[in-house]
Design a protein around this motif. Structure first.
Motif, PDB file in Angstrom:
ATOM      1  N   TRP A  36       0.855  -1.183   0.000  1.00 53.66           N
ATOM      2  CA  TRP A  36       0.000   0.000   0.000  1.00 53.66           C
ATOM      3  C   TRP A  36       0.891   1.233   0.000  1.00 53.66           C
ATOM      4  O   TRP A  36       1.817   1.336   0.809  1.00 53.66           O
ATOM      5  CB  TRP A  36      -0.912   0.024   1.211  1.00 53.66           C
ATOM      6  N   ALA A  49       3.011   0.301   3.635  1.00 55.64           N
ATOM      7  CA  ALA A  49       3.228  -1.043   4.156  1.00 55.64           C
ATOM      8  C   ALA A  49       3.365  -2.006   2.996  1.00 55.64           C
ATOM      9  O   ALA A  49       2.791  -1.790   1.931  1.00 55.64           O
ATOM     10  CB  ALA A  49       2.071  -1.464   5.055  1.00 55.64           C
ATOM     11  N   THR A  57       6.440  -8.546   6.579  1.00 54.94           N
ATOM     12  CA  THR A  57       5.832  -7.232   6.448  1.00 54.94           C
ATOM     13  C   THR A  57       6.825  -6.121   6.740  1.00 54.94           C
ATOM     14  O   THR A  57       7.828  -6.314   7.439  1.00 54.94           O
ATOM     15  CB  THR A  57       4.627  -7.084   7.396  1.00 54.94           C
ATOM     16  N   TYR A  59       6.700  -1.636   7.382  1.00 52.44           N
ATOM     17  CA  TYR A  59       5.847  -0.463   7.554  1.00 52.44           C
ATOM     18  C   TYR A  59       6.695   0.808   7.603  1.00 52.44           C
ATOM     19  O   TYR A  59       7.814   0.803   8.141  1.00 52.44           O
ATOM     20  CB  TYR A  59       5.058  -0.555   8.864  1.00 52.44           C
ATOM     21  N   CYS A  67      -1.087   0.296  11.960  1.00 47.40           N
ATOM     22  CA  CYS A  67      -1.576  -0.335  10.741  1.00 47.40           C
ATOM     23  C   CYS A  67      -1.093  -1.777  10.647  1.00 47.40           C
ATOM     24  O   CYS A  67      -0.006  -2.102  11.128  1.00 47.40           O
ATOM     25  CB  CYS A  67      -1.090   0.427   9.501  1.00 47.40           C
ATOM     26  N   ILE A  69      -0.910  -4.873   7.654  1.00 48.69           N
ATOM     27  CA  ILE A  69      -1.154  -5.343   6.294  1.00 48.69           C
ATOM     28  C   ILE A  69      -1.268  -6.860   6.323  1.00 48.69           C
ATOM     29  O   ILE A  69      -0.559  -7.535   7.065  1.00 48.69           O
ATOM     30  CB  ILE A  69      -0.033  -4.891   5.326  1.00 48.69           C
ATOM     31  N   LEU A  80      -5.398  -3.502   4.379  1.00 52.94           N
ATOM     32  CA  LEU A  80      -4.641  -2.626   5.268  1.00 52.94           C
ATOM     33  C   LEU A  80      -5.594  -2.149   6.353  1.00 52.94           C
ATOM     34  O   LEU A  80      -6.500  -1.353   6.090  1.00 52.94           O
ATOM     35  CB  LEU A  80      -4.050  -1.436   4.516  1.00 52.94           C
ATOM     36  N   TYR A  93      -4.841   6.396  -1.221  1.00 61.49           N
ATOM     37  CA  TYR A  93      -4.106   5.167  -0.962  1.00 61.49           C
ATOM     38  C   TYR A  93      -4.197   4.259  -2.189  1.00 61.49           C
ATOM     39  O   TYR A  93      -5.279   4.025  -2.734  1.00 61.49           O
ATOM     40  CB  TYR A  93      -4.688   4.463   0.266  1.00 61.49           C
ATOM     41  N   CYS A  95      -3.036   0.554  -3.982  1.00 62.19           N
ATOM     42  CA  CYS A  95      -2.551  -0.816  -3.872  1.00 62.19           C
ATOM     43  C   CYS A  95      -1.558  -1.075  -5.005  1.00 62.19           C
ATOM     44  O   CYS A  95      -1.773  -0.633  -6.148  1.00 62.19           O
ATOM     45  CB  CYS A  95      -3.734  -1.778  -3.980  1.00 62.19           C
TER      46      CYS A  95
END
Length: 119
Positions: A36, A49, A57, A59, A67, A69, A80, A93, A95
């Motif tokens: 994201w 993220a 993951t 961030y 947050c 993900i 998210l 935002y 993707c």
């Protein structure tokens, strides 16, 4: 053809929560990673993220602890979860996914979903 479609944006008060969703479709062999990004007015697009195929993951510091993900490999979706939202989280935002098709491996983007956090 590969498509990414986001949903879940909207207007929320500071301190509230939103969950963004992204669904990938098309002639997909493998989704290697999903992420994201966000872009606020007058600012550069930034990574919020990301999640690898194996589930690792990452961030940006400004959203760590707020947050999460996640992704569902079978459904070809990513989400998210955003909590304790702040006005500075206001942005479009996007993707993004690194996807392998029969023809190639490439990064694909969704059209974006607006998140507005009021103070």
């Amino acid at each position: 053809q590969v498509q990414l479609v986001e949903s879940g944006g909207g207007l929320v008060q500071a301190g509230g929560s939103l969950t963004l969703s992204c669904a990938a479709s098309g002639r997909i062999v493998t989704i290697h990673s999903m992420a994201w990004y966000r872009q606020a007015p007058g600012k550069q697009r930034e990574l919020v993220a990301s999640i690898t195929g194996g589930g690792s993951t990452n961030y940006v510091d400004s959203v760590k602890g707020r947050c999460t993900i996640s992704k569902d490999n079978a459904k070809k979706t990513a989400s998210l979860q955003m909590n304790s939202l702040k006005p500075e989280d206001t942005a479009v935002y996007y993707c993004q996914a690194n996807i392998q098709t029969i023809a190639s491996i490439a990064n694909y983007w969704g059209q974006g979903t607006q998140v507005t956090v009021s103070s």
